[in-house]
Design a protein around this motif. Structure first.
Motif, PDB file in Angstrom:
ATOM      1  N   GLY A 176       0.816  -1.195   0.000  1.00 52.13           N
ATOM      2  CA  GLY A 176       0.000   0.000   0.000  1.00 52.13           C
ATOM      3  C   GLY A 176       0.857   1.257   0.000  1.00 52.13           C
ATOM      4  N   GLU A 177       0.354   2.298  -0.636  1.00 52.35           N
ATOM      5  CA  GLU A 177       1.110   3.545  -0.728  1.00 52.35           C
ATOM      6  C   GLU A 177       1.376   4.121   0.656  1.00 52.35           C
ATOM      7  OE1 GLU A 177       0.821   7.894  -2.976  1.00 52.35           O
ATOM      8  OE2 GLU A 177      -0.414   6.213  -3.615  1.00 52.35           O
ATOM      9  N   GLY A 178       2.626   4.492   0.900  1.00 56.20           N
ATOM     10  CA  GLY A 178       3.008   5.077   2.181  1.00 56.20           C
ATOM     11  C   GLY A 178       3.226   4.061   3.286  1.00 56.20           C
ATOM     12  N   SER A 179       3.031   2.762   2.990  1.00 56.96           N
ATOM     13  CA  SER A 179       3.123   1.765   4.058  1.00 56.96           C
ATOM     14  C   SER A 179       4.546   1.545   4.544  1.00 56.96           C
ATOM     15  CB  SER A 179       2.509   0.435   3.606  1.00 56.96           C
ATOM     16  OG  SER A 179       3.191  -0.086   2.482  1.00 56.96           O
ATOM     17  N   ASP A 180       5.554   2.022   3.787  1.00 59.33           N
ATOM     18  CA  ASP A 180       6.931   1.880   4.257  1.00 59.33           C
ATOM     19  C   ASP A 180       7.193   2.709   5.510  1.00 59.33           C
ATOM     20  OD1 ASP A 180       7.487   0.121   2.268  1.00 59.33           O
ATOM     21  OD2 ASP A 180       8.725   1.458   1.081  1.00 59.33           O
ATOM     22  N   LEU A 181       6.335   3.686   5.777  1.00 56.26           N
ATOM     23  CA  LEU A 181       6.432   4.405   7.045  1.00 56.26           C
ATOM     24  C   LEU A 181       6.133   3.477   8.217  1.00 56.26           C
ATOM     25  CD1 LEU A 181       4.692   7.862   6.410  1.00 56.26           C
ATOM     26  CD2 LEU A 181       7.059   7.490   7.092  1.00 56.26           C
ATOM     27  N   LEU A 182       5.314   2.451   7.955  1.00 54.52           N
ATOM     28  CA  LEU A 182       4.854   1.561   9.004  1.00 54.52           C
ATOM     29  C   LEU A 182       5.631   0.264   9.068  1.00 54.52           C
ATOM     30  CD1 LEU A 182       1.119   2.105   8.106  1.00 54.52           C
ATOM     31  CD2 LEU A 182       2.056   2.627  10.363  1.00 54.52           C
ATOM     32  N   ILE A 183       6.162  -0.173   7.925  1.00 56.47           N
ATOM     33  CA  ILE A 183       6.691  -1.532   7.819  1.00 56.47           C
ATOM     34  C   ILE A 183       8.122  -1.504   7.300  1.00 56.47           C
ATOM     35  CG2 ILE A 183       6.397  -3.760   6.663  1.00 56.47           C
ATOM     36  CD1 ILE A 183       3.360  -2.842   6.418  1.00 56.47           C
ATOM     37  N   ASP A 184       8.983  -2.272   7.931  1.00 56.94           N
ATOM     38  CA  ASP A 184      10.358  -2.469   7.486  1.00 56.94           C
ATOM     39  C   ASP A 184      10.342  -3.611   6.481  1.00 56.94           C
ATOM     40  OD1 ASP A 184      13.009  -3.255   7.162  1.00 56.94           O
ATOM     41  OD2 ASP A 184      13.555  -2.855   9.249  1.00 56.94           O
ATOM     42  N   ARG A 185      10.464  -3.297   5.192  1.00 61.81           N
ATOM     43  CA  ARG A 185      10.322  -4.316   4.153  1.00 61.81           C
ATOM     44  C   ARG A 185      11.493  -5.300   4.145  1.00 61.81           C
ATOM     45  NH1 ARG A 185       5.047  -4.585   3.471  1.00 61.81           N
ATOM     46  NH2 ARG A 185       4.129  -2.553   2.990  1.00 61.81           N
ATOM     47  N   ASP A 186      12.678  -4.859   4.511  1.00 62.74           N
ATOM     48  CA  ASP A 186      13.793  -5.803   4.629  1.00 62.74           C
ATOM     49  C   ASP A 186      13.517  -6.803   5.747  1.00 62.74           C
ATOM     50  OD1 ASP A 186      15.309  -4.734   2.553  1.00 62.74           O
ATOM     51  OD2 ASP A 186      16.218  -3.237   3.857  1.00 62.74           O
ATOM     52  N   ARG A 187      12.963  -6.312   6.832  1.00 65.65           N
ATOM     53  CA  ARG A 187      12.613  -7.191   7.943  1.00 65.65           C
ATOM     54  C   ARG A 187      11.526  -8.179   7.524  1.00 65.65           C
ATOM     55  NH1 ARG A 187      14.597  -9.026  12.889  1.00 65.65           N
ATOM     56  NH2 ARG A 187      12.858  -9.907  14.033  1.00 65.65           N
ATOM     57  N   GLU A 188      10.556  -7.708   6.735  1.00 67.03           N
ATOM     58  CA  GLU A 188       9.500  -8.594   6.255  1.00 67.03           C
ATOM     59  C   GLU A 188      10.081  -9.744   5.430  1.00 67.03           C
ATOM     60  OE1 GLU A 188       5.443  -8.459   3.493  1.00 67.03           O
ATOM     61  OE2 GLU A 188       6.872  -6.810   3.447  1.00 67.03           O
ATOM     62  N   THR A 189      11.031  -9.414   4.557  1.00 67.45           N
ATOM     63  CA  THR A 189      11.668 -10.454   3.751  1.00 67.45           C
ATOM     64  C   THR A 189      12.418 -11.435   4.639  1.00 67.45           C
ATOM     65  OG1 THR A 189      11.909  -8.903   1.908  1.00 67.45           O
ATOM     66  CG2 THR A 189      13.270 -10.873   1.852  1.00 67.45           C
ATOM     67  N   GLN A 190      13.110 -10.920   5.637  1.00 65.37           N
ATOM     68  CA  GLN A 190      13.805 -11.789   6.589  1.00 65.37           C
ATOM     69  C   GLN A 190      12.812 -12.702   7.304  1.00 65.37           C
ATOM     70  OE1 GLN A 190      15.317 -10.058  10.244  1.00 65.37           O
ATOM     71  NE2 GLN A 190      17.214 -11.237  10.086  1.00 65.37           N
ATOM     72  N   ASN A 191      11.668 -12.138   7.713  1.00 72.80           N
ATOM     73  CA  ASN A 191      10.637 -12.935   8.373  1.00 72.80           C
ATOM     74  C   ASN A 191      10.158 -14.068   7.475  1.00 72.80           C
ATOM     75  OD1 ASN A 191      10.646 -11.298  10.653  1.00 72.80           O
ATOM     76  ND2 ASN A 191       8.905 -10.066   9.985  1.00 72.80           N
ATOM     77  N   HIS A 192       9.884 -13.732   6.220  1.00 69.87           N
ATOM     78  CA  HIS A 192       9.370 -14.727   5.282  1.00 69.87           C
ATOM     79  C   HIS A 192      10.400 -15.851   5.088  1.00 69.87           C
ATOM     80  CE1 HIS A 192       6.347 -15.253   1.820  1.00 69.87           C
ATOM     81  NE2 HIS A 192       7.021 -16.375   1.910  1.00 69.87           N
TER      82      HIS A 192
END
Length: 423
Positions: free
Chosen positions: A84-100
């Protein structure tokens, strides 16, 4: 297990983006970059949009080749998730990839095929998405308790990936941070986030909320006052709750933190499972997953029984919560060696029941802050501002109940607290 175990290392990056205004064309470019051979087959590439979430765009991509069964087509299908637009303010995408990748290693996530500029591609998950009504069915909630216990028992909490962070976040002198903070790269800001709960390894649910409070809009005096009030509340919550005893190392487990109905998938039954009274479920969407007290993850899930409408009348009663937690504890200790004594489990279940009761107000605070940010950045047709007020209202009702101010003022017990107290 729900998925085949796989390594999460060396995830491919595709230097393209998904464009909401040109959905099919941009999605097709991405899928053909991933699977060029799909263009050479005699199949038709189809896109199916899912609408269960209120943050991301989710498309199922199918190479509909003739002669294949639906199961065979689904085995080959891909899920495209665009942020979602602007969601990088809320979510660490590198961390999400690590989680996955971490969950893949334990057979708890589908294979992650690739990342792109504003999303990821992973294998389609066969099964049916639950609704809030489904979550309230015993055959479902017992399955959720079992799967959540597996997450908490076997998946380790990993330290943060210290990568550069790009977006600007406004600071505040009230927090001891210069105003405005030029970038998330500011080491003082990152240190303040990482130390939100002193003594707890970062990241964790407390550092996530600290990051979100710093990301709140602060252009007006009213916004700055609200930000300061929420900061004071977070400090108070950390002092009250962050050092309570709990499962896991340092009282933290690897938690999903967003276990709403749309993230719970009921798996197809195998012939051996046909007679089972309890379903088998998997969890999807790991963008909010972070080390957290188990009691928070469970209390947060219980709040989702009411759905986005926040229907407090259908939240789990004391009896339902007790049964869920007993199922959870039984499953949790089945993954640990030497801790299967019934007496130990009964004691742990009682303690966790009490802890979930203590943490019941925190999900409202957590998602209330989240929704205040979404109200300023998201283009999705959802009333985030109203949702923020409802969720923060749940937190305030909990606060007034535990500090006695509601009873002292002679006010009626709010609907959520009333339902929570029902046996």
């Amino acid at each position: 297990m729900a998925f085949r175990k796989a390594s999460g290392a060396n995830i491919r990056f595709i230097p393209l983006s998904y464009n909401q205004s040109d959905s099919q064309t941009s999605a097709l470019r991405l899928i053909l970059a991933l699977f060029p051979h799909w263009e050479q087959t005699d199949g038709k590439i189809e896109f199916i949009r899912f609408t269960d979430g209120i943050t991301n765009t989710l498309l199922k991509v199918v190479n509909k080749r003739p002669g294949l069964s639906q199961v065979e087509l689904d085995n080959d299908a891909v899920l495209l998730r665009a942020y979602g637009e602007g969601s990088d303010l809320l979510i660490d995408r590198d961390r999400e990839t690590q989680n996955h990748g971490l969950l893949m290693q334990y057979g708890l996530a589908p294979k992650l095929l690739a990342r792109f500029h504003n999303g990821m591609l992973y294998r389609f998950i066969q099964g049916s998405v639950t609704s809030p009504t489904d979550l309230r069915q015993e055959k479902i909630w017992r399955a959720v308790a079992r799967r959540l216990a597996q997450w908490h028992a076997v998946v380790p909490c990993l330290p943060a990936i210290k990568a550069s962070l790009k977006e600007t976040i406004a600071g505040s002198e009230d927090f001891g941070i210069n105003t405005p903070t030029p970038s998330k790269k500011d080491p003082a800001l990152q240190a303040a986030i990482d130390n939100a709960a002193p003594g707890k390894p970062a990241p964790n649910v407390w550092t996530v909320m600290q990051k979100w409070i710093y990301a709140l809009p602060s252009g007006s005096q009213a916004e700055r006052m609200r930000q300061a009030d929420l900061q004071a509340e977070l400090k108070r919550l950390v002092e009250e709750l962050s050092n309570r005893p709990g499962l896991g190392k340092s009282g933290l487990v690897f938690a999903h933190c967003d276990l709403l109905s749309g993230n719970v998938i009921v798996q197809p039954r195998s012939p051996a499972e046909a007679a089972s009274e309890i379903e088998t479920v998997s969890f999807i969407d790991y963008e909010y997953a972070t080390p957290s007290p188990a009691a928070f993850d469970i209390a947060n899930h219980f709040a989702e029984w009411g759905g986005f409408d926040c229907d407090h009348s259908v939240l789990p009663t004391r009896t339902q919560r007790r049964q869920f937690i007993e199922e959870y504890i039984k499953s949790f200790y089945s993954y640990l060696d030497g801790n299967n004594m019934p007496e130990r489990q009964a004691l742990e279940a009682k303690q966790l029941f009490d802890e979930v009761d203590v943490f019941r107000g925190l999900p409202g605070f957590y998602w209330g802050i989240w929704a205040l940010i979404q109200a300023t950045v998201s283009r999705i047709d959802f009333d985030y501002a109203a949702y923020a007020e409802v969720r923060l209202g749940e937190y305030r009702a909990w606060r007034e109940e535990i500090d006695g101010s509601r009873a002292a003022a002679g006010k009626e017990l709010p609907s959520r607290e009333k339902r929570w107290a029902e046996e």
